[in-house]
Design an enzyme around this catalytic site. Structure first.
Site, PDB file in Angstrom:
ATOM      1  N   ASP A 134       0.832  -1.200   0.000  1.00  5.94           N
ATOM      2  CA  ASP A 134       0.000   0.000   0.000  1.00  5.94           C
ATOM      3  C   ASP A 134       0.875   1.261   0.000  1.00  5.94           C
ATOM      4  O   ASP A 134       2.102   1.186  -0.114  1.00  5.94           O
ATOM      5  CB  ASP A 134      -0.952  -0.045   1.200  1.00  5.94           C
ATOM      6  CG  ASP A 134      -2.322   0.534   0.904  1.00  5.94           C
ATOM      7  OD1 ASP A 134      -2.436   1.393   0.021  1.00  5.94           O
ATOM      8  OD2 ASP A 134      -3.296   0.121   1.570  1.00  5.94           O
ATOM      9  N   ASP A 188      -9.816   3.390  -3.579  1.00  6.34           N
ATOM     10  CA  ASP A 188     -10.514   2.191  -3.115  1.00  6.34           C
ATOM     11  C   ASP A 188     -11.938   2.112  -3.648  1.00  6.34           C
ATOM     12  O   ASP A 188     -12.650   3.123  -3.714  1.00  6.34           O
ATOM     13  CB  ASP A 188     -10.586   2.168  -1.594  1.00  6.34           C
ATOM     14  CG  ASP A 188      -9.259   1.821  -0.947  1.00  6.34           C
ATOM     15  OD1 ASP A 188      -9.235   1.710   0.281  1.00  6.34           O
ATOM     16  OD2 ASP A 188      -8.260   1.661  -1.664  1.00  6.34           O
TER      17      ASP A 188
END
Length: 676
Positions: free
Chosen positions: A179, A234
């Site tokens: 990430d 996301d």
């Protein structure tokens, strides 16, 4: 992800926290971690690891659990069991991946990562061994920053790349999701390249998933760094979010190929925020885009519809085709999308995708999809699992938010299959209770061969009257000819406003006598005429609503998660009592029955966006855009918007992301009025 800083989402706080941490470290005289361990070896850069030659398939827990306590060893093992028991392993799903929150908040005295003893009492290696014993693979998560994305801030790998990579390899990890939170503003390509080299140094084959949200255009450079890279923020379990992400990912087809994939984020299929029709579209379009297929629902709670979608091997074969081509957009007019994907065997997969809230006819041709000119073609419907012949037209009436997925080939054995027919609906499916609406249906022969003994039937809900006003059958339909039937449809007086199902069914025979039955669902909307005079548009019933995050809110801002969690509508410090709170990308439709003349509003980015948010407001009258604001930012006060909607049957309010992707795009239609 790129998102609202005032909400608790997994990466909404990354820039603010990253900057604060960097400042605190410097103020305290601390050294900002280097991008690589100082003692790390320096292997030759790897141009490709030979992994993920087709898009990875598997599971990731985040979309269904986030950081809740239910994410634990028992869940991970249970998913592995279900992969085997339900046939998902045999269908191609391999990876059982752990996301954020698996670790302790601090490294141990030796600087090593340790598993949370409550969640994983036996450690990560024991879980990996269990997953491997099932013939599956396991993935893990960390961030290319000093901490991960969750609010707790678990240890990130920045400055620990080589030791963490070796630890993952020692545990038996097969897949790393890396990430982008708390990255201290350091160069993304450098950070991600360091971890690439650290993984290579372990000698263990580990699929490398770059999750930097598309911020640094990884499709331009990550093909030599990772196996897949996120192209967007996301996803969430809503039609608006899925649609927005799909639109961002589709133009990037040229970057994809074996071992290097565009990643529009994980699947939401089965999490409950969309209909089964929308989930089939989600799964279809991810497969056409050659995207990773990582299940994001808790399969221990999933129903049969979820497993039916996720285990459709004909659709999976589209995603897993070894040629590795991502589908390309052939057209997208008026929300009617045609996307074509070249396959290894020379066939083409065509997705006819309907973005709109009502059934739409969507068409192309076999030649436009890239097939050579031929007398006829075979055409396989990958959801209905039926095969037809077509003279070259590829066409279907696609339900609202639906996708028809077809695999087409220039096959010399086309005549062995019955002709394809297209079922169509003409006329507006908007019905006022107690009044008769006129609809017209068509059954059109698309095949090279003729359809015989053709009949059509239209059915509605119990209590509705559906009467044919013209013939419902034809003895013979040659190529290109249609059976056209007029119908009178009446909803009983007192029928509540809302959406109701109609079904058009056609039956016919092929030249060989094979009996074929085909049907298409339509949605009729029972509506009420708007009151004469002036009123608040947001007080009228909504025909349809799609929203980027959470539901559309009446008289409050958009709260993102659930109905009623918004705040007072506030733009530039001005508070408004009436209106709609939405989040880009958004579209809300109202029935105006050709009786209204004008829509007015005060519009802008809601103040809860704090420092970000860019949106554009549009008003559509039937299929025509009649007003737009251009891009508005958080720094701007409420802007007046007015639109002439004279003669429109439907008015649609649209908010787009302003062209910069979805980033804190909370938008308010304040003081929203209509004149009728």
């Amino acid at each position: 992800m790129r998102h609202l800083p005032t909400r608790t989402t997994r990466t909404s706080h990354r820039r603010v926290i990253g900057a604060l941490l960097a400042g605190l470290l410097c103020a305290a005289g601390a050294t900002v971690p280097a991008v690589a361990d100082s003692s790390a070896p320096a292997p030759a850069p790897q141009a490709g690891n030979g992994l993920a030659l087709t898009p990875p398939m598997g599971f990731n827990n985040w979309n269904s659990t986030h950081c809740r306590a239910e994410f634990n060893e028992s869940m991970v093992k249970g998913i592995a069991d279900i992969f085997v028991e339900k046939g998902l392993k045999d269908a191609g799903y391999q990876y059982v991946n752990l996301d954020d929150c698996w670790a302790k908040p601090l490294r141990n005295a030796d600087g090593k990562l340790e598993a949370d003893p409550q969640r994983f009492p036996n450690g990560i290696k024991a879980v990996a061994d269990y997953v491997h014993s099932k013939g599956l693979k396991i993935g893990i998560y960390t961030s290319a920053g000093i901490k991960t994305c969750d609010n707790v801030g678990f240890p990130g790998a920045l400055g620990h790349e080589y030791s963490d990579a070796q630890q993952f390899a020692d545990w038996g990890i097969d897949y790393l999701k890396y990430d982008n939170c708390n990255n201290l503003g350091l160069d993304a390509k450098r950070r991600y390249t360091t971890m690439r080299d650290a993984l290579a140094a372990t000698g263990r084959p580990i699929v490398y998933s770059i999750c930097e949200w598309g911020e640094n255009k990884p499709w331009e450079w990550a093909g030599d760094v990772g196996n897949l890279w996120r192209t967007t923020g996301d996803i969430n379990d809503s039609w608006g979010s899925m649609l927005s992400i799909m639109k961002q990912n589709l133009p990037l087809a040229a970057a994809a190929g074996p071992g290097r994939w565009n990643d529009p984020d994980m699947l939401e299929v089965g999490n409950g925020g969309m209909t089964d029709t929308e989930y089939r579209t989600h799964f279809s379009m991810w497969s056409v885009m050659a995207a990773p297929l990582l299940i994001g629902s808790d399969l221990r709670k999933a129903g049969p519809e979820t497993f039916e979608i996720l285990s459709n091997r004909e659709v999976i074969a589209v995603d897993q085709d070894t040629l590795g081509k991502q589908g390309v957009v052939l057209s997208s007019t008026g929300g009617r999308w045609v996307v074509a994907k070249e396959m290894q065997d020379g066939s083409r997969v065509v997705a006819l995708f309907n973005e709109t809230g009502s059934a739409q006819r969507i068409s192309t041709t076999a030649e436009a999809a890239g097939l050579p000119k031929a007398t006829a073609y075979t055409m396989r419907d990958l959801w209905e699992h039926t095969t037809y012949n077509t003279a070259g037209r590829v066409s279907a009436t696609v339900p609202a938010h639906g996708t028809v997925l077809l695999r087409i080939a220039a096959d010399p054995k086309w005549a062995a299959h019955p002709p394809a027919v297209e079922l169509g609906l003409n006329g507006s499916p908007l019905v006022e209770a107690g009044r008769t609406a006129a609809l017209t249906t068509t059954v059109t022969d698309l095949g090279r061969t003729s359809a015989t003994k053709v009949s059509a039937a239209l059915t509605g809900p119990s209590g509705w009257q559906v009467k044919a006003a013209s013939p419902t059958g034809s003895p013979y339909l040659p190529t290109g000819r249609a059976l056209t039937t007029r119908w009178q449809v009446t909803a009983p007086a007192g029928t509540a406003t809302g959406t109701y199902d109609l079904t058009l069914t056609a039956e016919y025979r092929s030249p060989a006598g094979t009996r074929v039955r085909s049907e298409v669902p339509f949605q009729a909307h029972v509506v009420v005429a708007p009151p004469a005079g002036g009123s608040y548009l947001n007080d009228l019933p909504q025909l349809s609503a799609a929203n980027g995050w959470g539901p559309v809110e009446k008289d409050t801002s958009n709260g993102e998660s659930r109905a009623g969690d918004g705040n007072p509508l506030t733009i530039g410090g001005a508070v408004f009592a009436k209106g709609l709170g939405v989040h880009a990308d958004s579209a809300v439709a109202f029935y105006t029955g050709e009786a209204c003349s004008a829509v007015t509003a005060q519009v802008g980015v809601d103040d809860e966006s704090i420092i970000r948010g860019t949106v554009a407001f549009e008003v559509w009258a039937d299929g025509t855009k009649v007003a737009s604001t251009g891009v508005l930012t958080h720094a701007m006060p409420a802007q007046p918007l007015s639109a002439d909607v004279s003669g429109a049957q439907v008015v649609r309010l649209v908010v787009t992301d302003g062209g910069d992707g979805v980033d804190s795009d909370h938008a308010d239609w304040a003081d929203l009025r209509i004149t009728c």
